[in-house]
Design a protein around this motif. Structure first.
Motif, PDB file in Angstrom:
ATOM      1  N   SER A  10      57.101  -4.102  58.231  1.00 42.01           N
ATOM      2  CA  SER A  10      56.543  -5.224  57.484  1.00 42.01           C
ATOM      3  C   SER A  10      56.238  -6.368  58.434  1.00 42.01           C
ATOM      4  CB  SER A  10      57.523  -5.690  56.405  1.00 42.01           C
ATOM      5  OG  SER A  10      56.959  -6.741  55.642  1.00 42.01           O
ATOM      6  N   GLY A  11      55.185  -7.138  58.120  1.00 37.71           N
ATOM      7  CA  GLY A  11      54.782  -8.240  58.971  1.00 37.71           C
ATOM      8  C   GLY A  11      55.083  -9.597  58.368  1.00 37.71           C
ATOM      9  N   PHE A  12      54.501 -10.624  58.978  1.00 39.53           N
ATOM     10  CA  PHE A  12      54.721 -12.023  58.612  1.00 39.53           C
ATOM     11  C   PHE A  12      53.793 -12.399  57.454  1.00 39.53           C
ATOM     12  CE2 PHE A  12      53.737 -16.547  59.224  1.00 39.53           C
ATOM     13  CZ  PHE A  12      54.988 -17.109  59.396  1.00 39.53           C
ATOM     14  N   GLY A  13      54.335 -13.057  56.425  1.00 41.25           N
ATOM     15  CA  GLY A  13      53.513 -13.475  55.296  1.00 41.25           C
ATOM     16  C   GLY A  13      54.113 -13.020  53.983  1.00 41.25           C
ATOM     17  N   TYR A  14      53.331 -13.078  52.909  1.00 44.38           N
ATOM     18  CA  TYR A  14      53.824 -12.707  51.587  1.00 44.38           C
ATOM     19  C   TYR A  14      53.914 -11.186  51.461  1.00 44.38           C
ATOM     20  CZ  TYR A  14      53.748 -17.487  49.973  1.00 44.38           C
ATOM     21  OH  TYR A  14      54.018 -18.816  49.812  1.00 44.38           O
ATOM     22  N   ARG A  15      55.094 -10.722  51.062  1.00 43.25           N
ATOM     23  CA  ARG A  15      55.362  -9.296  50.910  1.00 43.25           C
ATOM     24  C   ARG A  15      56.178  -9.072  49.627  1.00 43.25           C
ATOM     25  NH1 ARG A  15      52.196  -9.778  54.323  1.00 43.25           N
ATOM     26  NH2 ARG A  15      52.107  -8.846  56.407  1.00 43.25           N
ATOM     27  N   THR A  16      56.276  -7.811  49.235  1.00 47.43           N
ATOM     28  CA  THR A  16      57.077  -7.465  48.053  1.00 47.43           C
ATOM     29  C   THR A  16      58.535  -7.359  48.440  1.00 47.43           C
ATOM     30  OG1 THR A  16      55.214  -6.238  47.107  1.00 47.43           O
ATOM     31  CG2 THR A  16      57.393  -5.775  46.200  1.00 47.43           C
ATOM     32  N   ASP A  17      59.388  -8.073  47.711  1.00 43.76           N
ATOM     33  CA  ASP A  17      60.822  -8.041  47.974  1.00 43.76           C
ATOM     34  C   ASP A  17      61.349  -6.666  47.558  1.00 43.76           C
ATOM     35  OD1 ASP A  17      63.778  -8.410  46.990  1.00 43.76           O
ATOM     36  OD2 ASP A  17      63.362 -10.110  48.341  1.00 43.76           O
TER      37      ASP A  17
ATOM     38  N   ILE B 140      49.480  -2.555  66.126  1.00 46.42           N
ATOM     39  CA  ILE B 140      50.588  -3.307  65.526  1.00 46.42           C
ATOM     40  C   ILE B 140      50.068  -4.379  64.582  1.00 46.42           C
ATOM     41  CG2 ILE B 140      52.479  -4.909  66.035  1.00 46.42           C
ATOM     42  CD1 ILE B 140      52.980  -3.326  68.576  1.00 46.42           C
ATOM     43  N   SER B 141      48.973  -5.011  64.970  1.00 45.32           N
ATOM     44  CA  SER B 141      48.392  -6.075  64.145  1.00 45.32           C
ATOM     45  C   SER B 141      47.944  -5.532  62.789  1.00 45.32           C
ATOM     46  CB  SER B 141      47.209  -6.708  64.879  1.00 45.32           C
ATOM     47  OG  SER B 141      46.604  -7.693  64.094  1.00 45.32           O
ATOM     48  N   LYS B 142      47.301  -4.358  62.799  1.00 47.80           N
ATOM     49  CA  LYS B 142      46.855  -3.752  61.533  1.00 47.80           C
ATOM     50  C   LYS B 142      48.032  -3.414  60.638  1.00 47.80           C
ATOM     51  CE  LYS B 142      42.479  -1.747  63.166  1.00 47.80           C
ATOM     52  NZ  LYS B 142      41.745  -0.478  63.436  1.00 47.80           N
ATOM     53  N   LEU B 143      49.099  -2.854  61.229  1.00 43.31           N
ATOM     54  CA  LEU B 143      50.279  -2.492  60.453  1.00 43.31           C
ATOM     55  C   LEU B 143      50.988  -3.724  59.904  1.00 43.31           C
ATOM     56  CD1 LEU B 143      51.758   0.300  62.769  1.00 43.31           C
ATOM     57  CD2 LEU B 143      50.634   0.632  60.548  1.00 43.31           C
ATOM     58  N   ALA B 144      51.116  -4.755  60.761  1.00 43.04           N
ATOM     59  CA  ALA B 144      51.850  -5.959  60.367  1.00 43.04           C
ATOM     60  C   ALA B 144      51.120  -6.743  59.293  1.00 43.04           C
ATOM     61  CB  ALA B 144      52.092  -6.845  61.587  1.00 43.04           C
ATOM     62  N   ASN B 145      49.801  -6.646  59.259  1.00 46.54           N
ATOM     63  CA  ASN B 145      49.019  -7.429  58.299  1.00 46.54           C
ATOM     64  C   ASN B 145      48.852  -6.736  56.948  1.00 46.54           C
ATOM     65  OD1 ASN B 145      48.534  -9.748  59.880  1.00 46.54           O
ATOM     66  ND2 ASN B 145      46.928  -8.681  61.033  1.00 46.54           N
ATOM     67  N   GLN B 146      49.343  -5.517  56.838  1.00 47.62           N
ATOM     68  CA  GLN B 146      49.300  -4.835  55.525  1.00 47.62           C
ATOM     69  C   GLN B 146      50.316  -5.507  54.597  1.00 47.62           C
ATOM     70  OE1 GLN B 146      50.133  -0.694  56.206  1.00 47.62           O
ATOM     71  NE2 GLN B 146      48.164  -0.302  57.194  1.00 47.62           N
ATOM     72  N   GLU B 147      49.863  -5.830  53.404  1.00 47.26           N
ATOM     73  CA  GLU B 147      50.744  -6.503  52.446  1.00 47.26           C
ATOM     74  C   GLU B 147      51.533  -5.442  51.684  1.00 47.26           C
ATOM     75  OE1 GLU B 147      50.446  -9.863  48.954  1.00 47.26           O
ATOM     76  OE2 GLU B 147      48.969  -9.871  50.576  1.00 47.26           O
ATOM     77  N   ASN B 148      52.647  -5.000  52.303  1.00 46.46           N
ATOM     78  CA  ASN B 148      53.470  -3.937  51.716  1.00 46.46           C
ATOM     79  C   ASN B 148      54.827  -4.487  51.297  1.00 46.46           C
ATOM     80  OD1 ASN B 148      54.558  -4.450  54.178  1.00 46.46           O
ATOM     81  ND2 ASN B 148      54.159  -2.430  55.060  1.00 46.46           N
ATOM     82  N   GLN B 149      55.798  -3.623  51.225  1.00 43.31           N
ATOM     83  CA  GLN B 149      57.153  -4.032  50.842  1.00 43.31           C
ATOM     84  C   GLN B 149      57.979  -4.213  52.102  1.00 43.31           C
ATOM     85  OE1 GLN B 149      59.390  -2.213  47.431  1.00 43.31           O
ATOM     86  NE2 GLN B 149      60.730  -1.454  49.055  1.00 43.31           N
ATOM     87  N   SER B 150      58.699  -5.312  52.196  1.00 39.38           N
ATOM     88  CA  SER B 150      59.554  -5.563  53.338  1.00 39.38           C
ATOM     89  C   SER B 150      60.844  -4.761  53.200  1.00 39.38           C
ATOM     90  CB  SER B 150      59.875  -7.048  53.449  1.00 39.38           C
ATOM     91  OG  SER B 150      60.621  -7.492  52.353  1.00 39.38           O
ATOM     92  N   LEU B 151      61.664  -4.731  54.260  1.00 45.34           N
ATOM     93  CA  LEU B 151      62.953  -4.027  54.246  1.00 45.34           C
ATOM     94  C   LEU B 151      64.123  -4.960  54.012  1.00 45.34           C
ATOM     95  CD1 LEU B 151      62.448  -1.469  57.167  1.00 45.34           C
ATOM     96  CD2 LEU B 151      62.270  -1.057  54.704  1.00 45.34           C
TER      97      LEU B 151
END
Length: 325
Positions: free
Chosen positions: A187-194, A313-324
């Motif tokens: 997960s990357g920086f920004g809004y993500r699903t808890d 890494i940038s593409k993966l980090a910018n995906q708005e997915n669920q964080s850990l």
């Protein structure tokens, strides 16, 4: 033949011989001798101050004066050369060194300023060659002042260079987990699903998924500010103070390899990946803080990854997915 003088006596209607007394003759003689002496002294003084009558001392002084004039001329030529060299140093200082370290150049009027207030050269005035001596003295003083200013500037540049090296070493510039040890950038920086509430929430760092026990590296030089589990949600975590406004945080560790107050260098192993605290799976939660504000860690990996790796890494980090976490 002695000249005889007469005067007319109106009472006797006859010319009578003028008789000069000896006292008068002596007085005339004394007056003549005094006048002659004064004239001689004046004539001697006039001759002393003309080029037609020079004593050996006068000739020696004249040669010394000419020698001084020659030395002053040589000194001024040397100062011309110093001016040229100093001008080149000042130009490099303003347009190279100070530009590189993002520091304002020193104004020309400050470098070339003279000395105001009291006349520093009053005691040199009133002589035949005062203008030459005063002008040379002024040039020496101005060059001396320029050298002092330039010396202080170079001291400042040296300090900035030293600070620049410290800054470059302190900036978090590598990934905290090596690529060969990564399962994924979860997960990357920004809004993500808890992962627990499933709500959209701001994620203040990056999650690196890796096996428990995977080494974690300090991303810049600094001092360990804390290594404990007292902060809510982070579990076992480390905070490093790098200086220059930078802090980094490493969360959910299985164990530490450093303690609070310990100095670390970029690339030192500081702990190991785990899943302590508010964590769904083994991973490293990594944050970068600048002047008290969280910033995207993705901007600080230029020290150990290639451009191609950065794109991935940038593409993966910018995906708005669920964080850990």
């Amino acid at each position: 033949m002695k000249k005889v003088k007469y005067y007319y006596d109106p009472e006797n209607l006859a010319y009578k011989k003028i008789k000069v007394r000896k006292r008068t003759k002596f007085a005339y003689a004394a007056l003549f001798l005094t006048a002659a002496a004064l004239f001689g002294v004046l004539a001697f003084l006039v001759l002393l101050n003309t080029p037609f009558f020079e004593t050996p001392k006068d000739r020696l002084q004249a040669r010394e004066i000419e020698n001084f004039k020659l030395n002053y001329a040589i000194l001024n030529k040397k100062m011309d050369q110093i001016d040229e060299v100093l001008a080149e140093i000042e130009d490099r200082d303003n347009n190279l060194y100070r530009t590189y370290f993002n520091t304002a150049p020193i104004p020309e009027e400050q470098r070339k300023a003279g000395f105001g207030g009291v006349n520093r050269y009053k005691e040199l005035e009133g002589f035949d060659n005062s203008e030459l001596v005063v002008n040379t003295s002024k040039r020496v003083d101005v060059i001396s002042k320029e050298l002092v200013i330039q010396s202080k500037s170079l001291d400042e540049i040296a300090k900035l260079a030293k600070e620049k090296n410290k800054l470059l070493a302190a900036i978090p510039a590598i990934q905290p987990v090596r690529n060969e040890n990564l399962r994924a950038v979860a997960s990357g920086f920004g809004y993500r699903t808890d992962p627990f509430t499933k709500a959209r929430k701001f994620h203040a760092g990056m999650d690196f998924s890796a096996k428990t026990g995977t080494p974690i590296y300090a991303t810049g030089d600094g001092v360990v500010e804390r290594a404990d589990n007292t902060a809510s949600g982070y579990g076992n975590h480390i905070v490093i103070r790098h200086g220059f406004g930078y802090h980094t945080l490493y969360g959910h560790l299985s164990k530490y390899k450093v303690r609070a107050g310990q100095s670390v260098k970029r690339g030192d192993v500081i702990g190991f990946v785990g899943s302590t605290g508010r964590s769904e799976a083994p991973h490293l939660h990594y944050e970068v803080h600048k002047n008290g504000e969280v910033v995207n860690p993705l901007n600080f990996y230029y020290g150990n990854i290639s451009a191609a790796e950065y794109v991935v890494i940038s593409k993966l980090a910018n995906q708005e997915n669920q964080s850990l976490d």
